[in-house]
Design a protein around this motif. Structure first.
Motif, PDB file in Angstrom:
ATOM      1  N   ARG A 186       0.839  -1.194   0.000  1.00  0.00           N
ATOM      2  CA  ARG A 186       0.000   0.000   0.000  1.00  0.00           C
ATOM      3  C   ARG A 186       0.875   1.246   0.000  1.00  0.00           C
ATOM      4  O   ARG A 186       1.970   1.256   0.592  1.00  0.00           O
ATOM      5  N   SER A 187       0.406   2.272  -0.677  1.00  0.00           N
ATOM      6  CA  SER A 187       1.211   3.488  -0.800  1.00  0.00           C
ATOM      7  C   SER A 187       1.529   4.106   0.561  1.00  0.00           C
ATOM      8  O   SER A 187       2.587   4.718   0.746  1.00  0.00           O
ATOM      9  N   GLU A 188       0.614   3.933   1.533  1.00  0.00           N
ATOM     10  CA  GLU A 188       0.860   4.508   2.859  1.00  0.00           C
ATOM     11  C   GLU A 188       2.081   3.878   3.525  1.00  0.00           C
ATOM     12  O   GLU A 188       2.754   4.531   4.332  1.00  0.00           O
ATOM     13  N   TRP A 189       2.370   2.609   3.214  1.00  0.00           N
ATOM     14  CA  TRP A 189       3.475   1.914   3.872  1.00  0.00           C
ATOM     15  C   TRP A 189       4.843   2.429   3.432  1.00  0.00           C
ATOM     16  O   TRP A 189       5.843   2.100   4.056  1.00  0.00           O
ATOM     17  N   THR A 190       4.885   3.219   2.369  1.00  0.00           N
ATOM     18  CA  THR A 190       6.142   3.843   1.946  1.00  0.00           C
ATOM     19  C   THR A 190       6.057   5.364   2.039  1.00  0.00           C
ATOM     20  O   THR A 190       6.812   6.077   1.396  1.00  0.00           O
ATOM     21  N   THR A 191       5.111   5.846   2.851  1.00  0.00           N
ATOM     22  CA  THR A 191       4.954   7.280   3.080  1.00  0.00           C
ATOM     23  C   THR A 191       5.325   7.598   4.519  1.00  0.00           C
ATOM     24  O   THR A 191       4.787   7.008   5.460  1.00  0.00           O
ATOM     25  N   VAL A 192       6.253   8.507   4.710  1.00  0.00           N
ATOM     26  CA  VAL A 192       6.725   8.850   6.050  1.00  0.00           C
ATOM     27  C   VAL A 192       5.611   9.528   6.831  1.00  0.00           C
ATOM     28  O   VAL A 192       5.022  10.513   6.383  1.00  0.00           O
ATOM     29  N   ASP A 193       5.330   8.978   8.007  1.00  0.00           N
ATOM     30  CA  ASP A 193       4.342   9.574   8.906  1.00  0.00           C
ATOM     31  C   ASP A 193       5.016  10.488   9.921  1.00  0.00           C
ATOM     32  O   ASP A 193       4.662  11.652  10.072  1.00  0.00           O
ATOM     33  N   GLU A 204      26.146   9.326   5.881  1.00  0.00           N
ATOM     34  CA  GLU A 204      25.776   8.246   6.785  1.00  0.00           C
ATOM     35  C   GLU A 204      24.627   8.635   7.715  1.00  0.00           C
ATOM     36  O   GLU A 204      24.284   7.886   8.628  1.00  0.00           O
ATOM     37  N   LYS A 205      24.040   9.794   7.498  1.00  0.00           N
ATOM     38  CA  LYS A 205      22.956  10.263   8.366  1.00  0.00           C
ATOM     39  C   LYS A 205      21.714   9.408   8.168  1.00  0.00           C
ATOM     40  O   LYS A 205      21.305   9.148   7.037  1.00  0.00           O
ATOM     41  N   GLU A 206      21.128   8.981   9.296  1.00  0.00           N
ATOM     42  CA  GLU A 206      19.950   8.123   9.237  1.00  0.00           C
ATOM     43  C   GLU A 206      18.852   8.673  10.122  1.00  0.00           C
ATOM     44  O   GLU A 206      19.122   9.346  11.130  1.00  0.00           O
ATOM     45  N   TYR A 207      17.596   8.358   9.743  1.00  0.00           N
ATOM     46  CA  TYR A 207      16.433   8.754  10.521  1.00  0.00           C
ATOM     47  C   TYR A 207      15.602   7.517  10.858  1.00  0.00           C
ATOM     48  O   TYR A 207      15.441   6.622  10.018  1.00  0.00           O
ATOM     49  N   LEU A 208      15.093   7.474  12.085  1.00  0.00           N
ATOM     50  CA  LEU A 208      14.176   6.409  12.480  1.00  0.00           C
ATOM     51  C   LEU A 208      12.781   6.832  12.063  1.00  0.00           C
ATOM     52  O   LEU A 208      12.248   7.835  12.554  1.00  0.00           O
ATOM     53  N   VAL A 209      12.176   6.073  11.158  1.00  0.00           N
ATOM     54  CA  VAL A 209      10.949   6.491  10.480  1.00  0.00           C
ATOM     55  C   VAL A 209       9.772   5.625  10.904  1.00  0.00           C
ATOM     56  O   VAL A 209       9.863   4.392  10.940  1.00  0.00           O
ATOM     57  N   LYS A 210       8.671   6.285  11.227  1.00  0.00           N
ATOM     58  CA  LYS A 210       7.382   5.597  11.363  1.00  0.00           C
ATOM     59  C   LYS A 210       6.597   5.838  10.085  1.00  0.00           C
ATOM     60  O   LYS A 210       6.441   6.975   9.640  1.00  0.00           O
ATOM     61  N   TRP A 211       6.095   4.747   9.498  1.00  0.00           N
ATOM     62  CA  TRP A 211       5.372   4.836   8.231  1.00  0.00           C
ATOM     63  C   TRP A 211       3.873   4.904   8.474  1.00  0.00           C
ATOM     64  O   TRP A 211       3.373   4.368   9.473  1.00  0.00           O
ATOM     65  N   LYS A 212       3.167   5.550   7.601  1.00  0.00           N
ATOM     66  CA  LYS A 212       1.719   5.704   7.744  1.00  0.00           C
ATOM     67  C   LYS A 212       1.020   4.351   7.705  1.00  0.00           C
ATOM     68  O   LYS A 212       1.396   3.466   6.941  1.00  0.00           O
ATOM     69  N   LEU A 214       1.116   2.026   9.642  1.00  0.00           N
ATOM     70  CA  LEU A 214       1.878   0.932  10.242  1.00  0.00           C
ATOM     71  C   LEU A 214       2.172   1.280  11.699  1.00  0.00           C
ATOM     72  O   LEU A 214       2.402   2.445  12.028  1.00  0.00           O
ATOM     73  N   PRO A 215       2.191   0.280  12.592  1.00  0.00           N
ATOM     74  CA  PRO A 215       2.428   0.556  14.012  1.00  0.00           C
ATOM     75  C   PRO A 215       3.874   0.946  14.282  1.00  0.00           C
ATOM     76  O   PRO A 215       4.752   0.818  13.429  1.00  0.00           O
ATOM     77  N   TYR A 216       4.109   1.393  15.500  1.00  0.00           N
ATOM     78  CA  TYR A 216       5.440   1.844  15.886  1.00  0.00           C
ATOM     79  C   TYR A 216       6.462   0.721  15.911  1.00  0.00           C
ATOM     80  O   TYR A 216       7.663   0.977  15.804  1.00  0.00           O
ATOM     81  N   ASP A 217       6.021  -0.532  16.094  1.00  0.00           N
ATOM     82  CA  ASP A 217       7.004  -1.611  16.108  1.00  0.00           C
ATOM     83  C   ASP A 217       7.492  -1.960  14.709  1.00  0.00           C
ATOM     84  O   ASP A 217       8.313  -2.864  14.550  1.00  0.00           O
ATOM     85  N   GLU A 218       7.022  -1.253  13.685  1.00  0.00           N
ATOM     86  CA  GLU A 218       7.543  -1.400  12.329  1.00  0.00           C
ATOM     87  C   GLU A 218       8.243  -0.121  11.887  1.00  0.00           C
ATOM     88  O   GLU A 218       8.168   0.284  10.737  1.00  0.00           O
ATOM     89  N   VAL A 363      -1.033   3.893  21.481  1.00  0.00           N
ATOM     90  CA  VAL A 363      -1.799   2.649  21.430  1.00  0.00           C
ATOM     91  C   VAL A 363      -0.919   1.589  20.783  1.00  0.00           C
ATOM     92  O   VAL A 363       0.211   1.864  20.390  1.00  0.00           O
ATOM     93  N   GLY A 364      -1.460   0.378  20.657  1.00  0.00           N
ATOM     94  CA  GLY A 364      -0.739  -0.671  19.951  1.00  0.00           C
ATOM     95  C   GLY A 364      -0.232  -1.764  20.877  1.00  0.00           C
ATOM     96  O   GLY A 364      -0.583  -1.832  22.064  1.00  0.00           O
ATOM     97  N   SER A 365       0.583  -2.632  20.319  1.00  0.00           N
ATOM     98  CA  SER A 365       1.136  -3.757  21.065  1.00  0.00           C
ATOM     99  C   SER A 365       2.136  -3.271  22.107  1.00  0.00           C
ATOM    100  O   SER A 365       2.552  -2.113  22.114  1.00  0.00           O
ATOM    101  N   ALA A 366       2.538  -4.193  22.982  1.00  0.00           N
ATOM    102  CA  ALA A 366       3.510  -3.848  24.013  1.00  0.00           C
ATOM    103  C   ALA A 366       4.825  -3.376  23.403  1.00  0.00           C
ATOM    104  O   ALA A 366       5.456  -2.428  23.890  1.00  0.00           O
ATOM    105  N   GLN A 367       5.242  -4.024  22.308  1.00  0.00           N
ATOM    106  CA  GLN A 367       6.486  -3.635  21.643  1.00  0.00           C
ATOM    107  C   GLN A 367       6.357  -2.255  21.006  1.00  0.00           C
ATOM    108  O   GLN A 367       7.283  -1.435  21.084  1.00  0.00           O
ATOM    109  N   ALA A 368       5.201  -1.978  20.396  1.00  0.00           N
ATOM    110  CA  ALA A 368       4.983  -0.662  19.778  1.00  0.00           C
ATOM    111  C   ALA A 368       4.978   0.431  20.832  1.00  0.00           C
ATOM    112  O   ALA A 368       5.565   1.507  20.642  1.00  0.00           O
ATOM    113  N   ARG A 369       4.339   0.177  21.955  1.00  0.00           N
ATOM    114  CA  ARG A 369       4.286   1.190  23.016  1.00  0.00           C
ATOM    115  C   ARG A 369       5.666   1.424  23.632  1.00  0.00           C
ATOM    116  O   ARG A 369       5.981   2.538  24.058  1.00  0.00           O
ATOM    117  N   ALA A 370       6.487   0.370  23.658  1.00  0.00           N
ATOM    118  CA  ALA A 370       7.851   0.536  24.161  1.00  0.00           C
ATOM    119  C   ALA A 370       8.644   1.482  23.266  1.00  0.00           C
ATOM    120  O   ALA A 370       9.431   2.303  23.752  1.00  0.00           O
TER     121      ALA A 370
END
Length: 713
Positions: A186-193, A204-212, A214-218, A363-370
């Motif tokens: 899905r297009s949202e899964w490759t869209t930065v939220d 070498e600069k990197e960003y930790l990205v949450k995708w639209k 998708l939960p935080y554990d992804e 919200v979300g799973s225990a891993q996502a909330r962590a």
């Protein structure tokens, strides 16, 4: 599959390589091969001399220990992160397909043929079966197509891979039989939220990205070049970080006692004469501006309140405007507790009306909330951020001073489950949506929220009084336990609410804490809503079963499988029967033709509805049961801003049954609500009471129908 390529976004110009370094195989090789043994490297004729095999570039190469290939760490998929391994074997020497997270799709795709195949087919391009693969530890942005032959080679080393492929084909065959359109990515899964963190510098600069969607554990680390098209989100991250650093720095320079005392002092109330400029979603309606000023006045007086507007008047927007006004004064953090089903709507409204605020949905799973707690809750600690008191003592920076978000959205369930993480935070304002859920002091939600520390509390509910005054008292007790402390004293003081003096006294007590508006008072342009009760007779079959249920005559109930009917809750069985006898277990005829024939004949309501639908076709919404408050909300959604048609509600009530009795009880509740929380003025209480009594006397009078939206059973 051009659309899929577009979804994968524009990445760097490096050639993607599907093969991965396999840690498990490498560790196995380390154990099985002695350190002293020297490998005789495989000579590969196509190896690029001192250059990356993928991009052809030079410098910082990673050399394969078993062949003559070399790669840049970033040109591998997945890219190798620092620290780099001391011994490494390239993708051609070690099959990495065990690192597949999931197989997304399969199709015949064009590829460049080998020289031997080209001579046979006369072309350099052939179509081969390929699988779309998502790798472990990589986002959907890096999904690639892998030829089937690579899977066949890897089956011997990774037997489970064949099982994964077979499971994929089985799943796809079941989807093929269905009519649903399958979308691999899905297009949202490759869209930065959101961007949560940053590391490294330069290339070498990197960003930790949450995708639209998708939960935080992804969330995954991405090179800046791979998400360069989402510059707005990158800038937003740096803006939030900069604001958090400045706030922390300013708090560090000020004395802790001074900061605390200044915040505790009530600020002078400033009324908004027009819609504030910091709201980007549009202009507030006059009554919404009034609600904003009410909330701000209550804040200045440190009075906890209930915003009890009828559904459809925008309690969410008024609340967001209030929090945005506090944000302008650098007051945060705030907590918004709402049903899980409405959190997405809250998030969208915040993005529309107050995008300048950092709003996090917890919200979300225990891993996502962590992950949320680690990256979204607090700014990083810095050793040099030490505060000094006047006495010379040092004190560490508190968590509240390091709070990264402005508003935390969460559900009732999270309040109970993660109280250990949420309760220590000192909240400036706590807003509870659908606040009537706090009417029971013995509920877990009530006891949990009472333990949360907040300077200000706001309840949002369209039905502040549902059944009796005791429930309203519990809402007020939650807001202000000092003023509303004893339920027994409250019951004694207002034991006869029909008395004018008691009503007036109750209004005076509630006035500072409650704002209630209904559509007919504030939205004059909205088409009217009319309700009409239609009393219908039971059919002969309904009468027979109604009597059998009341007398518990199982001989009649068991004639056609009715022995399965449970009479533990007689009222519920009678309510179901009043709608249709087929709602009882075992009453439906097994013959299809007989079922169709009896479907209308067996229910008095359906007989009337069948005649009405000739004129009401395509104009009605039908409700299978009626709850005096739940369905009032459903009707309010039809009778709200933007509605241009007249709203007419028909209530089908069976004469002389439990439904008629329930209607009488419902009227009493609604009259009580109107007396207590309606917009009543002291000088016209008597007149309103007379009007209500006249409404009770004419409740069943039939009126003329001019427009239709809803029919209620």
């Amino acid at each position: 599959m051009a659309s899929l390529v577009e979804r994968l976004r524009v990445r760097t110009d490096r050639r993607p390589i599907y093969s991965l370094f396999d840690d498990s195989d490498d560790e196995l090789d380390k154990k099985s091969v002695p350190i002293q043994e020297k490998f005789e490297k495989i000579f590969r004729p196509d190896a690029k001399d001192e250059s990356c095999q993928a991009c052809g570039g030079e410098g910082d190469l990673l050399y394969c220990e078993s062949c003559t290939y070399a790669y840049h760490p970033k040109c591998l998929l997945p890219p190798l992160k620092a620290p780099l391994p001391s011994s490494w074997r390239c993708p051609e020497c070690v099959s990495p397909l065990n690192d597949i997270d999931k197989i997304l799709d399969c199709e015949m795709r064009p590829t460049v043929a080998d020289d031997s195949d080209a001579s046979k087919m006369g072309s350099k391009q052939v179509f081969v079966k390929q699988y779309l693969v998502k790798w472990k530890g990589l986002s959907y942005l890096h999904c690639i197509w892998v030829p089937e032959k690579e899977f066949l080679k890897a089956y011997k080393l990774h037997p489970r891979l064949k099982t994964k492929v077979n499971n994929f084909h089985r799943q796809m065959s079941s989807m093929t039989n269905s009519e649903e359109d399958y979308v691999a990515i899905r297009s949202e899964w490759t869209t930065v939220d959101r961007i949560l963190a940053c590391r490294g510098e330069g290339e070498e600069k990197e960003y930790l990205v949450k995708w639209k969607e998708l939960p935080y554990d992804e969330c995954y680390w991405e090179f800046e070049s791979d998400i360069s098209s989402f510059q707005q989100e990158i800038e937003r991250y740096h803006r939030v970080q900069s604001r958090a650093d400045k706030a922390s720095s300013s708090k560090q320079k000020s004395w802790p006692n001074e900061t605390t005392e200044s915040k505790l002092k009530p600020r002078e109330f400033q009324q908004y004469e027009r819609s504030p400029e910091f709201l980007s979603g549009g202009s507030l309606h006059p009554y919404q501006l009034e609600g904003l000023n009410f909330l701000r006045f209550a804040w200045s007086k440190q009075t906890h309140v209930i915003l009890a507007d009828e559904m459809g008047l925008g309690k969410t927007i008024q609340s967001i405007a209030f929090l945005a006004s506090l944000f302008e004064e650098d007051i945060s953090p705030h907590l918004v507790v709402a049903p899980l089903s409405t959190l997405r709507n809250w998030e969208r409204e915040f993005a529309t009306w107050a995008p300048q605020m950092n709003v996090v949905m917890y919200v979300g799973s225990a891993q996502a909330r962590a992950v949320i707690r680690e990256y979204e809750f607090f700014s990083p600690k810095y050793s040099n951020k030490i505060k000094k008191k006047k006495s010379g003592q040092t004190v560490g920076e508190s968590k509240k001073d390091r709070t990264k978000f402005d508003v935390l959205l969460t559900s009732y369930e999270m309040i109970n489950m993660d109280s250990a993480s949420l309760k220590p935070i000192k909240w400036e304002c706590m807003i509870v949506d659908e606040g009537h859920r706090l009417k029971n002091k013995d509920s877990k939600l009530f006891s949990s929220l009472k333990q949360y520390s907040s300077r200000h509390r706001v309840l949002l509910t369209g039905t502040p009084l549902q059944n009796n005054l005791d429930e309203l008292f519990m809402l007020m007790h939650f807001l202000d336990a000092g003023k509303f402390g004893s339920l027994e004293e409250f019951q004694q003081e207002f034991e006869d609410i029909s008395q004018e003096e008691q009503i007036s006294r109750l209004h005076k007590m509630l006035a500072p804490h409650l704002l209630r508006r209904v559509k007919k008072d504030v939205m004059k342009e909205l088409p009217p809503k009319k309700e009409l009760i239609l009393r219908v007779e039971l059919s002969s079959k309904q009468k027979e079963y109604y009597k059998a249920i009341l007398t518990r005559n199982f001989q009649i109930l068991a004639r056609k499988g009715g022995a399965q009917i449970s009479l533990i809750n007689v009222v519920m069985e009678l309510r179901k029967l009043c709608c249709h006898p087929f709602m009882l277990e075992g009453v439906e005829p097994e013959d299809t033709n007989e079922f169709t024939k009896q479907l209308l004949e067996s229910s008095g309501k359906l007989q009337l509805l069948d005649k009405m639908m000739v004129k009401l076709k395509d104009q009605v919404s039908i409700f299978s049961d009626w709850n005096p408050h739940a369905d009032l909300q459903a009707m309010a959604r039809a009778h709200r801003l933007g509605q241009t048609n007249k709203v007419m509600i028909f209530r089908l009530i069976t004469r002389g049954t439990i439904e008629e009795r329930m209607m009488q009880m419902t009227k009493k509740k609604m009259i009580l609500e109107h007396l207590v929380v309606g917009r009543l003025k002291a000088q016209n209480i008597n007149q309103i009471r007379k009007n209500i009594l006249s409404i009770r006397a004419t409740f069943f009078v039939e009126g003329r129908v001019r427009g239709v939206v809803a029919i209620d059973f």
